[in-house]
Scaffold this active site. Structure first.
Site, PDB file in Angstrom:
ATOM      1  N   ASN A  61       9.556  20.100  33.973  1.00  0.00           N
ATOM      2  CA  ASN A  61       9.447  21.478  33.475  1.00  0.00           C
ATOM      3  C   ASN A  61      10.790  21.952  32.951  1.00  0.00           C
ATOM      4  O   ASN A  61      11.839  21.572  33.454  1.00  0.00           O
ATOM      5  CB  ASN A  61       8.881  22.414  34.558  1.00  0.00           C
ATOM      6  CG  ASN A  61       9.955  23.150  35.319  1.00  0.00           C
ATOM      7  OD1 ASN A  61      10.518  24.147  34.845  1.00  0.00           O
ATOM      8  ND2 ASN A  61      10.277  22.648  36.511  1.00  0.00           N
ATOM      9  N   PHE A  70      14.187  30.799  33.773  1.00  0.00           N
ATOM     10  CA  PHE A  70      13.720  31.933  34.576  1.00  0.00           C
ATOM     11  C   PHE A  70      13.122  33.024  33.695  1.00  0.00           C
ATOM     12  O   PHE A  70      13.520  34.186  33.788  1.00  0.00           O
ATOM     13  CB  PHE A  70      14.875  32.533  35.398  1.00  0.00           C
ATOM     14  CG  PHE A  70      15.584  31.543  36.287  1.00  0.00           C
ATOM     15  CD1 PHE A  70      14.891  30.532  36.934  1.00  0.00           C
ATOM     16  CD2 PHE A  70      16.951  31.651  36.500  1.00  0.00           C
ATOM     17  CE1 PHE A  70      15.541  29.635  37.768  1.00  0.00           C
ATOM     18  CE2 PHE A  70      17.619  30.755  37.331  1.00  0.00           C
ATOM     19  CZ  PHE A  70      16.913  29.747  37.965  1.00  0.00           C
ATOM     20  N   ASN A  94      13.196  34.225  45.512  1.00  0.00           N
ATOM     21  CA  ASN A  94      14.149  33.258  44.968  1.00  0.00           C
ATOM     22  C   ASN A  94      14.927  33.892  43.821  1.00  0.00           C
ATOM     23  O   ASN A  94      14.329  34.398  42.874  1.00  0.00           O
ATOM     24  CB  ASN A  94      13.315  32.058  44.492  1.00  0.00           C
ATOM     25  CG  ASN A  94      14.133  30.905  43.969  1.00  0.00           C
ATOM     26  OD1 ASN A  94      14.972  31.080  43.100  1.00  0.00           O
ATOM     27  ND2 ASN A  94      13.870  29.714  44.482  1.00  0.00           N
ATOM     28  N   ASN A 104      19.300  30.476  44.451  1.00  0.00           N
ATOM     29  CA  ASN A 104      19.045  29.261  43.674  1.00  0.00           C
ATOM     30  C   ASN A 104      20.251  28.960  42.783  1.00  0.00           C
ATOM     31  O   ASN A 104      20.501  29.669  41.808  1.00  0.00           O
ATOM     32  CB  ASN A 104      17.770  29.474  42.839  1.00  0.00           C
ATOM     33  CG  ASN A 104      17.469  28.306  41.937  1.00  0.00           C
ATOM     34  OD1 ASN A 104      18.086  27.247  42.049  1.00  0.00           O
ATOM     35  ND2 ASN A 104      16.534  28.496  41.028  1.00  0.00           N
ATOM     36  N   THR A 142      18.847  26.367  33.531  1.00  0.00           N
ATOM     37  CA  THR A 142      19.701  27.499  33.165  1.00  0.00           C
ATOM     38  C   THR A 142      21.116  26.952  33.037  1.00  0.00           C
ATOM     39  O   THR A 142      21.668  26.423  34.014  1.00  0.00           O
ATOM     40  CB  THR A 142      19.620  28.617  34.236  1.00  0.00           C
ATOM     41  OG1 THR A 142      18.276  29.085  34.280  1.00  0.00           O
ATOM     42  CG2 THR A 142      20.545  29.777  33.910  1.00  0.00           C
ATOM     43  N   LYS A 202      19.631  26.942  47.744  1.00  0.00           N
ATOM     44  CA  LYS A 202      18.811  25.810  47.268  1.00  0.00           C
ATOM     45  C   LYS A 202      19.641  24.872  46.406  1.00  0.00           C
ATOM     46  O   LYS A 202      20.291  25.296  45.452  1.00  0.00           O
ATOM     47  CB  LYS A 202      17.620  26.356  46.470  1.00  0.00           C
ATOM     48  CG  LYS A 202      16.637  25.269  46.067  1.00  0.00           C
ATOM     49  CD  LYS A 202      15.312  25.870  45.688  1.00  0.00           C
ATOM     50  CE  LYS A 202      14.351  24.827  45.181  1.00  0.00           C
ATOM     51  NZ  LYS A 202      13.070  25.414  44.791  1.00  0.00           N
ATOM     52  N   THR A 259      14.973  19.840  48.077  1.00  0.00           N
ATOM     53  CA  THR A 259      15.790  20.068  46.902  1.00  0.00           C
ATOM     54  C   THR A 259      14.993  20.706  45.753  1.00  0.00           C
ATOM     55  O   THR A 259      13.772  20.769  45.801  1.00  0.00           O
ATOM     56  CB  THR A 259      16.317  18.719  46.325  1.00  0.00           C
ATOM     57  OG1 THR A 259      15.171  17.953  45.888  1.00  0.00           O
ATOM     58  CG2 THR A 259      17.116  17.947  47.318  1.00  0.00           C
ATOM     59  N   ASN A 260      15.756  21.035  44.712  1.00  0.00           N
ATOM     60  CA  ASN A 260      15.174  21.508  43.456  1.00  0.00           C
ATOM     61  C   ASN A 260      14.716  20.292  42.621  1.00  0.00           C
ATOM     62  O   ASN A 260      14.649  19.179  43.135  1.00  0.00           O
ATOM     63  CB  ASN A 260      16.231  22.316  42.693  1.00  0.00           C
ATOM     64  CG  ASN A 260      15.614  23.455  41.896  1.00  0.00           C
ATOM     65  OD1 ASN A 260      14.630  23.249  41.187  1.00  0.00           O
ATOM     66  ND2 ASN A 260      16.179  24.641  41.995  1.00  0.00           N
ATOM     67  N   THR A 261      14.444  20.502  41.353  1.00  0.00           N
ATOM     68  CA  THR A 261      14.024  19.405  40.469  1.00  0.00           C
ATOM     69  C   THR A 261      15.237  18.577  40.028  1.00  0.00           C
ATOM     70  O   THR A 261      16.381  19.016  40.144  1.00  0.00           O
ATOM     71  CB  THR A 261      13.312  19.961  39.221  1.00  0.00           C
ATOM     72  OG1 THR A 261      14.192  20.875  38.572  1.00  0.00           O
ATOM     73  CG2 THR A 261      12.018  20.673  39.589  1.00  0.00           C
ATOM     74  N   GLY A 266       7.856  16.196  41.886  1.00  0.00           N
ATOM     75  CA  GLY A 266       6.725  15.373  42.283  1.00  0.00           C
ATOM     76  C   GLY A 266       7.160  14.051  42.891  1.00  0.00           C
ATOM     77  O   GLY A 266       8.338  13.863  43.250  1.00  0.00           O
ATOM     78  N   GLY A 304       8.481  16.350  46.136  1.00  0.00           N
ATOM     79  CA  GLY A 304       7.563  15.215  46.107  1.00  0.00           C
ATOM     80  C   GLY A 304       6.636  15.081  47.302  1.00  0.00           C
ATOM     81  O   GLY A 304       6.187  13.974  47.594  1.00  0.00           O
ATOM     82  N   TYR A 336       5.363  22.150  45.681  1.00  0.00           N
ATOM     83  CA  TYR A 336       4.988  22.812  44.440  1.00  0.00           C
ATOM     84  C   TYR A 336       4.099  21.869  43.620  1.00  0.00           C
ATOM     85  O   TYR A 336       2.905  22.094  43.449  1.00  0.00           O
ATOM     86  CB  TYR A 336       6.256  23.207  43.672  1.00  0.00           C
ATOM     87  CG  TYR A 336       6.055  24.161  42.516  1.00  0.00           C
ATOM     88  CD1 TYR A 336       4.961  24.072  41.674  1.00  0.00           C
ATOM     89  CD2 TYR A 336       6.983  25.167  42.264  1.00  0.00           C
ATOM     90  CE1 TYR A 336       4.787  24.954  40.613  1.00  0.00           C
ATOM     91  CE2 TYR A 336       6.818  26.058  41.199  1.00  0.00           C
ATOM     92  CZ  TYR A 336       5.716  25.944  40.380  1.00  0.00           C
ATOM     93  OH  TYR A 336       5.547  26.800  39.334  1.00  0.00           O
TER      94      TYR A 336
END
Ligand SMILES: Cc1cc2nc3c(=O)[nH]c(=O)nc-3n(C[C@H](O)[C@H](O)[C@H](O)COP(=O)(O)O)c2cc1C
Length: 249
Positions: A9, A13, A40, A73, A79, A118, A146-148, A169, A198, A219
């Site tokens: 993705n 934001f 967040n 975050n 960003t 995060k 974690t984040n992506t 994922g 994931g 998510y």
């Protein structure tokens, strides 16, 4: 990305601003029904990185009364420069300002809302160790790992792998586990670890707990497995805790 049970993705934001955010929170029944509400916050894409703390402090101030916990975050890859807030003086200065603002807000609202930071799955061990050292100093209560990811490791579908954005994922499960393992080793126990990245099965939720997470989030799994995944994870974690207790009797 279906074969890999993954998503890339690059949303950033995009949103209608803080006041609409608050109206949406007030309309939601989630908290009234006993749900825990984590909010967040990140900086706007058109705010320079030098002025980032302005956005965090503004969001913190406006959202403080409505949150059960607030996530800072600093790890979204979509960003520009946001992730540089994870290192060195940028992290220290941001957390210092947040700590001061939090003191004021705690007095005003007579409640101390837990704060979590995060982080990215792409951090190196020395960066994780630095974060582990700094967070307790500034009274941060949780770390969300974690984040992506910007990495395309473990991705078999090469057709989309060159697309820009953050990968989530299945391919990031092991990477986020490694980060959690390192955090467990290095961070003071006053900072709770929340494991994310994931989780597509109850078993993977247990793996996050075993690595040292106090709680888990998911998510992408919701997209591939639907809401039933939440029940599966709760059941699996409950059963795991039960079996662990038995072994101590
Ligand atoms: C479409 C999408 C939007 C996201 N937006 C945010 C965001 O605004 N802030 C944030 O901290 N993480 C965001 N994330 C990251 C997720 O919260 C989560 O940390 C990450 O996707 C790894 O977990 P997962 O593999 O279960 O999806 C987003 C993820 C996706 C897929």
């Amino acid at each position: 990305m279906v074969k890999d049970k993954a998503i890339i993705n690059r949303l950033g934001f995009n949103n209608d601003g803080l006041e609409v955010f608050i109206q949406n929170i007030l309309k939601s029944q989630w908290r009234n029904q006993g749900g825990i509400l984590g909010l967040n916050i990140g900086k706007n894409s058109d705010t320079s990185i030098e002025d980032a703390s302005f956005d965090y402090l503004k969001s913190l101030t406006r959202l403080y009364p409505y949150a059960d916990y607030i996530t800072i975050n600093i790890s979204s890859p979509n960003t520009s420069e946001l992730q540089t807030l994870q290192s060195g003086n940028r992290l220290i200065n941001l957390l210092k300002e947040i700590q001061e603002k939090r003191k004021e807000l705690t007095d005003i609202y007579e409640k101390n809302v837990p704060l979590a930071v995060k982080i990215s799955p792409d951090l190196k061990y020395d960066q994780i160790d630095f974060i582990s050292q700094i967070l307790p100093t500034y009274g941060i209560n949780g770390i969300i790992a974690t984040n992506t990811s910007l990495s395309r490791k473990n991705l078999t579908n090469l057709r989309f792998s060159k697309q820009s954005g953050g990968l989530s994922g299945s391919p990031i499960h092991d990477t986020s586990l490694k980060i959690i393992n390192r955090l467990k080793e290095k961070i003071d126990s006053s900072v709770e670890i929340i494991g994310v990245g994931g989780i597509l099965s109850g078993q993977q939720a247990i793996e996050k707990i075993l690595a040292g997470s106090k709680a888990v989030q998911l998510y992408t799994g919701l997209i591939y497995r639907g809401p039933i995944l939440i029940n599966e994870c709760i059941k699996a974690i409950d059963q795991f805790k039960l079996s662990k207790n038995k072994s101590f009797i």
